[in-house]
Motif scaffolding. Structure first.
Motif, PDB file in Angstrom:
ATOM      1  N   SER A 285       8.452  -6.229  -5.671  1.00 32.37           N
ATOM      2  CA  SER A 285       9.669  -7.398  -5.255  1.00 32.37           C
ATOM      3  C   SER A 285      10.195  -7.576  -3.761  1.00 32.37           C
ATOM      4  CB  SER A 285      10.206  -7.492  -6.841  1.00 32.37           C
ATOM      5  OG  SER A 285      11.324  -8.896  -6.712  1.00 32.37           O
ATOM      6  N   THR A 286      11.073  -6.424  -3.589  1.00 27.02           N
ATOM      7  CA  THR A 286      12.226  -6.315  -2.372  1.00 27.02           C
ATOM      8  C   THR A 286      11.259  -6.653  -0.747  1.00 27.02           C
ATOM      9  OG1 THR A 286      13.368  -4.722  -4.079  1.00 27.02           O
ATOM     10  CG2 THR A 286      13.252  -4.918  -1.640  1.00 27.02           C
ATOM     11  N   ALA A 287       9.815  -5.738  -0.999  1.00 28.29           N
ATOM     12  CA  ALA A 287       9.107  -5.975  -0.363  1.00 28.29           C
ATOM     13  C   ALA A 287       8.477  -7.456   0.351  1.00 28.29           C
ATOM     14  CB  ALA A 287       8.410  -5.003   0.381  1.00 28.29           C
ATOM     15  N   PHE A 288       8.168  -7.658  -0.685  1.00 31.70           N
ATOM     16  CA  PHE A 288       7.207  -9.166  -1.210  1.00 31.70           C
ATOM     17  C   PHE A 288       8.356 -10.790  -0.806  1.00 31.70           C
ATOM     18  CE2 PHE A 288       3.392  -9.238  -2.880  1.00 31.70           C
ATOM     19  CZ  PHE A 288       2.743  -7.683  -2.598  1.00 31.70           C
ATOM     20  N   ARG A 289      10.179 -10.488  -1.062  1.00 32.68           N
ATOM     21  CA  ARG A 289      10.188 -11.628  -0.633  1.00 32.68           C
ATOM     22  C   ARG A 289      10.702 -11.904   1.099  1.00 32.68           C
ATOM     23  NH1 ARG A 289      14.326 -13.922  -4.531  1.00 32.68           N
ATOM     24  NH2 ARG A 289      15.376 -15.227  -3.000  1.00 32.68           N
ATOM     25  N   PRO A 290      10.817 -10.347   1.244  1.00 38.87           N
ATOM     26  CA  PRO A 290      11.436 -11.945   2.459  1.00 38.87           C
ATOM     27  C   PRO A 290       9.915 -12.635   3.836  1.00 38.87           C
ATOM     28  CG  PRO A 290      11.658  -9.611   3.042  1.00 38.87           C
ATOM     29  CD  PRO A 290      10.903  -9.919   1.669  1.00 38.87           C
ATOM     30  N   HIS A 291       8.663 -12.004   2.655  1.00 32.43           N
ATOM     31  CA  HIS A 291       7.493 -12.669   3.010  1.00 32.43           C
ATOM     32  C   HIS A 291       7.443 -13.895   2.781  1.00 32.43           C
ATOM     33  CE1 HIS A 291       6.112  -8.688   5.168  1.00 32.43           C
ATOM     34  NE2 HIS A 291       6.377  -8.194   4.143  1.00 32.43           N
TER      35      HIS A 291
ATOM     36  N   ALA B 299       1.193  -0.679   0.016  1.00 31.62           N
ATOM     37  CA  ALA B 299       0.077  -0.118  -0.031  1.00 31.62           C
ATOM     38  C   ALA B 299       1.041   1.181  -0.072  1.00 31.62           C
ATOM     39  CB  ALA B 299      -0.982  -0.280   1.034  1.00 31.62           C
ATOM     40  N   THR B 300       1.591   1.155   0.701  1.00 33.74           N
ATOM     41  CA  THR B 300       2.472   2.313   0.871  1.00 33.74           C
ATOM     42  C   THR B 300       3.681   2.891  -0.223  1.00 33.74           C
ATOM     43  OG1 THR B 300       3.123   1.826   3.535  1.00 33.74           O
ATOM     44  CG2 THR B 300       4.688   2.680   1.740  1.00 33.74           C
ATOM     45  N   ILE B 301       4.012   1.546  -1.119  1.00 32.94           N
ATOM     46  CA  ILE B 301       4.482   1.784  -2.077  1.00 32.94           C
ATOM     47  C   ILE B 301       3.083   2.534  -3.122  1.00 32.94           C
ATOM     48  CG2 ILE B 301       5.653   0.303  -4.393  1.00 32.94           C
ATOM     49  CD1 ILE B 301       6.646  -2.020  -2.044  1.00 32.94           C
ATOM     50  N   PHE B 302       2.574   1.834  -3.712  1.00 28.71           N
ATOM     51  CA  PHE B 302       1.170   2.177  -4.931  1.00 28.71           C
ATOM     52  C   PHE B 302       1.334   4.078  -4.182  1.00 28.71           C
ATOM     53  CE2 PHE B 302       0.564  -2.289  -5.223  1.00 28.71           C
ATOM     54  CZ  PHE B 302       0.723  -2.078  -6.994  1.00 28.71           C
TER      55      PHE B 302
ATOM     56  N   ALA C 202       3.793 -13.609  -8.276  1.00 26.77           N
ATOM     57  CA  ALA C 202       2.650 -13.850  -6.889  1.00 26.77           C
ATOM     58  C   ALA C 202       2.526 -12.098  -7.692  1.00 26.77           C
ATOM     59  CB  ALA C 202       2.841 -13.619  -5.982  1.00 26.77           C
ATOM     60  N   LEU C 203       3.215 -11.506  -8.021  1.00 28.92           N
ATOM     61  CA  LEU C 203       3.232 -10.018  -8.819  1.00 28.92           C
ATOM     62  C   LEU C 203       2.511 -10.325  -9.593  1.00 28.92           C
ATOM     63  CD1 LEU C 203       6.319  -8.305  -8.006  1.00 28.92           C
ATOM     64  CD2 LEU C 203       4.612  -8.112  -6.431  1.00 28.92           C
TER      65      LEU C 203
ATOM     66  N   SER D 210       6.998  -2.436  -9.539  1.00 27.29           N
ATOM     67  CA  SER D 210       7.228  -3.693  -9.984  1.00 27.29           C
ATOM     68  C   SER D 210       8.679  -4.297  -8.678  1.00 27.29           C
ATOM     69  CB  SER D 210       7.638  -4.518 -11.283  1.00 27.29           C
ATOM     70  OG  SER D 210       6.415  -4.613 -11.582  1.00 27.29           O
ATOM     71  N   THR D 211       9.945  -3.024  -8.749  1.00 26.60           N
ATOM     72  CA  THR D 211      11.113  -3.689  -8.239  1.00 26.60           C
ATOM     73  C   THR D 211      11.341  -3.442  -6.393  1.00 26.60           C
ATOM     74  OG1 THR D 211      12.702  -2.661 -10.312  1.00 26.60           O
ATOM     75  CG2 THR D 211      13.318  -2.617  -8.447  1.00 26.60           C
ATOM     76  N   GLN D 212      10.455  -1.991  -6.127  1.00 27.02           N
ATOM     77  CA  GLN D 212       9.849  -2.067  -4.670  1.00 27.02           C
ATOM     78  C   GLN D 212       9.153  -3.448  -4.233  1.00 27.02           C
ATOM     79  OE1 GLN D 212       9.643   0.585  -7.627  1.00 27.02           O
ATOM     80  NE2 GLN D 212      10.085   1.911  -6.751  1.00 27.02           N
TER      81      GLN D 212
END
Length: 133
Positions: free
Chosen positions: A52-58, A13-16, A100-101, A48-50
């Motif tokens: 991907s970085t945010a989703f990866r640890p989850h 949400a923050t990234i969007f 996922a993206l 997309s880049t941000q």
């Protein structure tokens, strides 16, 4: 995977929101008059880049918790023994994040098409204001 996506939602949400804040008037004009998925395409290119970085640890956490990582590593450890296999390109976490993206932007695109083509889909006050109905 749904749990991983849900846990990443606040970051998404923050990234969007940041992508919206960076949008120019000219960008907005092009998006409103663009193709059926113009807004989705804009967000995909800007986030997309941000994401991907945010989703990866989850995703990594969910994959490890559910034993997927361990099973996948056991499988890929056998890859060097198979002819024509290159295990260096077999990162399951990257694959899952990318899928996922892909799913996220597919669903956004479908919703955008619906909103652009079906007046009944413009049911919220904000959407009615944006689309002038």
């Amino acid at each position: 995977m749904n749990h991983a996506a849900e846990s990443a939602a606040p970051e998404a949400a923050t990234i969007f929101a940041d992508a919206v804040k960076q949008m120019t008037i000219d960008d907005a004009r092009k998006l409103l008059n663009g193709n059926d998925t113009g807004i989705t395409d804009y967000f995909k290119s800007k986030t997309s880049t941000q994401l991907s970085t945010a989703f990866r640890p989850h995703v990594e956490s969910a994959m490890k918790t559910n034993g997927v990582t361990q099973q996948y590593e056991a499988l890929t450890s056998q890859a060097p023994k198979m002819p024509f296999m290159n295990s260096s390109n077999m990162d399951i976490n990257t694959y899952v994040v990318n899928k996922a993206l892909d799913g996220l932007f597919y669903m956004l695109g479908q919703q955008e098409k619906q909103i652009r083509t079906n007046p009944a889909a413009r049911s919220t006050a904000l959407l009615k204001q944006v689309f002038g109905h």
